[in-house]
Design a protein around this motif. Sequence first.
Motif, PDB file in Angstrom:
ATOM      1  N   VAL A   1       0.836  -1.210   0.000  1.00  0.00           N
ATOM      2  CA  VAL A   1       0.000   0.000   0.000  1.00  0.00           C
ATOM      3  C   VAL A   1       0.867   1.254   0.000  1.00  0.00           C
ATOM      4  N   THR A   2       1.943   1.240   0.796  1.00  0.00           N
ATOM      5  CA  THR A   2       2.834   2.399   0.865  1.00  0.00           C
ATOM      6  C   THR A   2       3.498   2.679  -0.483  1.00  0.00           C
ATOM      7  N   VAL A   3       3.960   1.627  -1.137  1.00  0.00           N
ATOM      8  CA  VAL A   3       4.598   1.785  -2.447  1.00  0.00           C
ATOM      9  C   VAL A   3       3.609   2.378  -3.452  1.00  0.00           C
ATOM     10  N   MET A   4       2.386   1.874  -3.458  1.00  0.00           N
ATOM     11  CA  MET A   4       1.383   2.383  -4.391  1.00  0.00           C
ATOM     12  C   MET A   4       1.045   3.842  -4.105  1.00  0.00           C
ATOM     13  N   LEU A   5       0.942   4.207  -2.824  1.00  0.00           N
ATOM     14  CA  LEU A   5       0.642   5.593  -2.473  1.00  0.00           C
ATOM     15  C   LEU A   5       1.782   6.523  -2.866  1.00  0.00           C
ATOM     16  N   VAL A   6       3.019   6.091  -2.628  1.00  0.00           N
ATOM     17  CA  VAL A   6       4.177   6.918  -2.997  1.00  0.00           C
ATOM     18  C   VAL A   6       4.218   7.143  -4.506  1.00  0.00           C
ATOM     19  N   LEU A   7       3.974   6.088  -5.278  1.00  0.00           N
ATOM     20  CA  LEU A   7       3.980   6.234  -6.730  1.00  0.00           C
ATOM     21  C   LEU A   7       2.827   7.116  -7.209  1.00  0.00           C
ATOM     22  N   ALA A   8       1.696   7.071  -6.487  1.00  0.00           N
ATOM     23  CA  ALA A   8       0.541   7.867  -6.885  1.00  0.00           C
ATOM     24  C   ALA A   8       0.755   9.355  -6.635  1.00  0.00           C
ATOM     25  N   ILE A   9       1.410   9.701  -5.509  1.00  0.00           N
ATOM     26  CA  ILE A   9       1.575  11.119  -5.174  1.00  0.00           C
ATOM     27  C   ILE A   9       2.886  11.687  -5.685  1.00  0.00           C
ATOM     28  N   GLN A  10       3.781  10.840  -6.189  1.00  0.00           N
ATOM     29  CA  GLN A  10       5.072  11.334  -6.666  1.00  0.00           C
ATOM     30  C   GLN A  10       4.951  12.394  -7.763  1.00  0.00           C
ATOM     31  N   PRO A  11       4.043  12.205  -8.765  1.00  0.00           N
ATOM     32  CA  PRO A  11       3.921  13.272  -9.785  1.00  0.00           C
ATOM     33  C   PRO A  11       3.492  14.614  -9.196  1.00  0.00           C
ATOM     34  N   PHE A  12       2.644  14.575  -8.162  1.00  0.00           N
ATOM     35  CA  PHE A  12       2.191  15.826  -7.542  1.00  0.00           C
ATOM     36  C   PHE A  12       3.369  16.577  -6.933  1.00  0.00           C
TER      37      PHE A  12
END
Length: 221
Positions: free
Chosen positions: A189-200
Amino acid sequence: MIQRIVKDACILLAAALYGIMMFLQLPKAVLAMEGKCFTVSSSQDFQQVYQGLPQLRAAEFTTLTYDNIFLWVFGIFLISYILTLKSINADEKRNRNVRPGDRKKINLMLNVLLLIAVGYIISDWWENHLYCEIMSRSDVTVTGLPLLANLKWLMGLGTLIGGLAIDKKYFRNNFNIFYRIIMVIGIMVTVMLVLAIQPFFSGLFAKMDAVRCYAMSTLFD
């Protein structure tokens, strides 16, 4: 001791890799839920299915790259986990709660699971190899790819569930099983969240840098 270190290191790395692959496959999963079919058995199928979807095509190539690493990491985890259970079963101090008559049965079951774990590595590697051929060439047709994919999942999950069942029933490692499962889910879950917010954050830092450069340029006006 070494087996446990390898086992824990591999499951943590496998969780991170699987989190990356899940993130890459999210757009595909959304389209699949909407009814789009992604079943391919030839190079022509791949070109047709992903026509007009360049981002998904790129995601498939990237996912395959990570999956080629994941299958070895997860496979090594399964093998080291089974070997760890075998070492526990052979240690009279650690398996004192196990009846002597059950030890031979446990050892037999673990040997079977060990063979299935090797079968998982082979089937997953072969599936990736065939899929790579389909994606990288224009004249490849394969049969039984969905069956091979199902067999891979059956072997991988079967080995994992079988090992957990033996660990829980005979060795009573309930706490260790529970917190490792929570840890694996947390990492994914942490990896997916980091990848999701990284572009922001990348966009935010780019804007901040642009503002800084503009401010510096006005100092000499």
